[in-house]
Design an enzyme around this catalytic site. Structure first.
Site, PDB file in Angstrom:
ATOM      1  N   LYS A  45       0.874  -0.979   0.001  1.00 51.38           N
ATOM      2  CA  LYS A  45       0.343  -0.198  -0.004  1.00 51.38           C
ATOM      3  C   LYS A  45       1.185   1.513   0.122  1.00 51.38           C
ATOM      4  O   LYS A  45       1.449   1.501   1.053  1.00 51.38           O
ATOM      5  CB  LYS A  45      -1.381  -0.094   0.881  1.00 51.38           C
ATOM      6  CG  LYS A  45      -2.043  -0.971   0.914  1.00 51.38           C
ATOM      7  CD  LYS A  45      -2.829  -1.503   2.433  1.00 51.38           C
ATOM      8  CE  LYS A  45      -3.069  -3.198   2.228  1.00 51.38           C
ATOM      9  NZ  LYS A  45      -4.499  -2.926   3.481  1.00 51.38           N
ATOM     10  N   GLY A  80      -7.607  -4.008   0.657  1.00 51.53           N
ATOM     11  CA  GLY A  80      -9.221  -4.755   1.921  1.00 51.53           C
ATOM     12  C   GLY A  80      -8.842  -4.297   4.124  1.00 51.53           C
ATOM     13  O   GLY A  80      -7.420  -4.125   3.375  1.00 51.53           O
ATOM     14  N   ALA A  84      -3.122  -8.486   9.272  1.00 57.75           N
ATOM     15  CA  ALA A  84      -1.970  -9.597   8.807  1.00 57.75           C
ATOM     16  C   ALA A  84      -2.198 -10.351   9.992  1.00 57.75           C
ATOM     17  O   ALA A  84      -2.182 -11.385  10.329  1.00 57.75           O
ATOM     18  CB  ALA A  84      -0.249  -9.022   8.430  1.00 57.75           C
ATOM     19  N   LYS A 135      -5.142   5.717   2.356  1.00 56.45           N
ATOM     20  CA  LYS A 135      -5.874   6.227   3.258  1.00 56.45           C
ATOM     21  C   LYS A 135      -4.591   5.531   4.628  1.00 56.45           C
ATOM     22  O   LYS A 135      -5.269   6.325   5.333  1.00 56.45           O
ATOM     23  CB  LYS A 135      -6.408   4.779   2.938  1.00 56.45           C
ATOM     24  CG  LYS A 135      -5.834   3.236   2.978  1.00 56.45           C
ATOM     25  CD  LYS A 135      -5.555   2.408   4.610  1.00 56.45           C
ATOM     26  CE  LYS A 135      -4.787   1.093   4.145  1.00 56.45           C
ATOM     27  NZ  LYS A 135      -3.894   0.770   4.907  1.00 56.45           N
ATOM     28  N   THR A 192      -7.838   1.446   9.328  1.00 53.88           N
ATOM     29  CA  THR A 192      -6.901   2.018   9.824  1.00 53.88           C
ATOM     30  C   THR A 192      -6.753   3.044  10.153  1.00 53.88           C
ATOM     31  O   THR A 192      -6.023   3.417  11.116  1.00 53.88           O
ATOM     32  CB  THR A 192      -6.034   1.721   8.285  1.00 53.88           C
ATOM     33  OG1 THR A 192      -5.913   1.443   7.329  1.00 53.88           O
ATOM     34  CG2 THR A 192      -4.688   2.643   8.327  1.00 53.88           C
ATOM     35  N   SER A 198      -2.807  -0.682  13.738  1.00 57.83           N
ATOM     36  CA  SER A 198      -2.432   0.276  12.912  1.00 57.83           C
ATOM     37  C   SER A 198      -1.836   1.180  13.745  1.00 57.83           C
ATOM     38  O   SER A 198      -1.192   1.677  14.101  1.00 57.83           O
ATOM     39  CB  SER A 198      -4.013   1.446  12.257  1.00 57.83           C
ATOM     40  OG  SER A 198      -3.332   2.054  10.834  1.00 57.83           O
ATOM     41  N   ASN A 200      -0.304   2.723  10.903  1.00 58.42           N
ATOM     42  CA  ASN A 200      -0.126   4.228  10.881  1.00 58.42           C
ATOM     43  C   ASN A 200      -1.058   5.524  12.208  1.00 58.42           C
ATOM     44  O   ASN A 200      -0.065   6.256  12.119  1.00 58.42           O
ATOM     45  CB  ASN A 200      -0.087   4.681   9.204  1.00 58.42           C
ATOM     46  CG  ASN A 200      -0.118   4.133   8.072  1.00 58.42           C
ATOM     47  OD1 ASN A 200       1.247   4.128   8.238  1.00 58.42           O
ATOM     48  ND2 ASN A 200      -0.051   2.349   7.684  1.00 58.42           N
ATOM     49  N   GLU A 225       4.373   2.513   6.441  1.00 58.33           N
ATOM     50  CA  GLU A 225       4.333   3.308   5.075  1.00 58.33           C
ATOM     51  C   GLU A 225       3.627   4.379   4.334  1.00 58.33           C
ATOM     52  O   GLU A 225       4.734   5.097   3.958  1.00 58.33           O
ATOM     53  CB  GLU A 225       3.098   2.259   3.741  1.00 58.33           C
ATOM     54  CG  GLU A 225       3.909   0.533   3.432  1.00 58.33           C
ATOM     55  CD  GLU A 225       4.933   1.017   2.545  1.00 58.33           C
ATOM     56  OE1 GLU A 225       4.908   1.888   1.938  1.00 58.33           O
ATOM     57  OE2 GLU A 225       5.417  -0.181   2.195  1.00 58.33           O
TER      58      GLU A 225
END
Length: 275
Positions: A45, A80, A84, A135, A192, A198, A200, A225
């Site tokens: 992503k 989606g 993980a 996102k 997210t 998450s 991020n 990321e």
């Protein structure tokens, strides 16, 4: 035997889960070992910083310069709301597989699907990649506001207006508008921006609490990321002349060391608009 050669030997369906900044180099090294009629699914992503290309576009560019044009390699994406850790624990999850060829998307859909992992098929590769990459930036913004102690109203507003920004850029890049209300768009954005797993959102949370980015990176064992994607998405939005105020403020916080409270204030004090 080269480790990539061993990994790819006899494989015609390959999932690429390499960080975006190393993606091109790894894919170049894979080229000699790819089988005829391989299908490569990107699970990454991000947007490449130097070229502003998505990961399937990076692969397409590499392939165009290689000797593999006759091998009929197809490039796709999986995206989606899917932490993980939860997938590994067989928590019910739904994602989307995208290939330009719908028949290929449906074939991979059947192969990847299980009784806890539901897979939808799509032809909107660019829409899936743009929504998946951007996102992460909105999640950083949401984390910042949570770190500053703002409430649920703020979070809901950021998610909603963030989705509008993502869609605005995606449509200019010829994505299907419907993708942004699907699993890769709204679904992944919700996960997210609100999930404790998450990375991020965690980056944003720590920024909002006053920590510096270098310190945050040292504290985290895995890559977020969204940090690198903020740079490439900012450059891409400017190149396409798209107004993305949330992205702009996240960029200012990360790359210009802007005060988080000031960034939120500047967002709220923009010129009033019609929704």
């Amino acid at each position: 035997v080269h480790h990539l050669e061993r990994a790819l030997q006899g494989s015609t369906i390959i999932v690429m889960a390499v960080p975006s900044h190393a993606y091109r180099q790894v894919f170049v090294e894979m080229i000699p070992y790819l089988e005829q009629n391989s299908r490569i699914v990107s699970a990454v992503k991000g947007i490449e910083n130097s070229t502003l290309l998505t990961m399937t576009e990076v692969m397409a560019e590499v392939l165009a310069k290689s000797v593999l044009k006759e091998k009929k390699i197809e490039l796709g994406v999986v995206s989606g709301p899917s932490f993980a850790k939860e997938v590994a624990e067989e928590v019910p999850t739904a994602v989307t597989i995208g290939f330009h060829n719908l028949a290929t998307a449906k074939e991979i859909q059947r192969i990847f699907g299980t009784d806890f992992f539901r897979v939808y098929a799509s032809q909107d590769v660019i829409g899936l990649e743009i929504s998946a990459a951007l996102k992460n930036i909105i999640a950083i913004a949401t984390g910042v506001c949570d770190g500053l102690g703002y409430g649920l109203n703020t979070r809901a507003a950021l998610i909603t207006r963030g989705l509008a920004e993502i869609q605005r850029l995606g449509i200019v890049l010829h994505a299907d508008p419907a993708t942004f209300s699907g699993l890769s768009g709204l679904g992944d954005l919700l996960l997210t921006c609100t999930g404790d797993l998450s990375r991020n959102r965690t980056v944003g949370l720590k920024l909002g609490q006053g920590k510096k980015l270098d310190q945050i990176k040292k504290e985290m064992s895995m890559i977020a990321e969204g940090i690198k994607t903020t740079q490439s998405a900012y450059d891409l939005a400017r190149k396409m002349n798209i107004e993305m105020p949330i992205l702009e403020q996240v960029y200012n916080i990360i790359y210009r060391d802007k005060n988080c409270s000031e960034a939120v204030r500047d967002l709220l004090n923009r010129e009033l608009k019609v929704e």
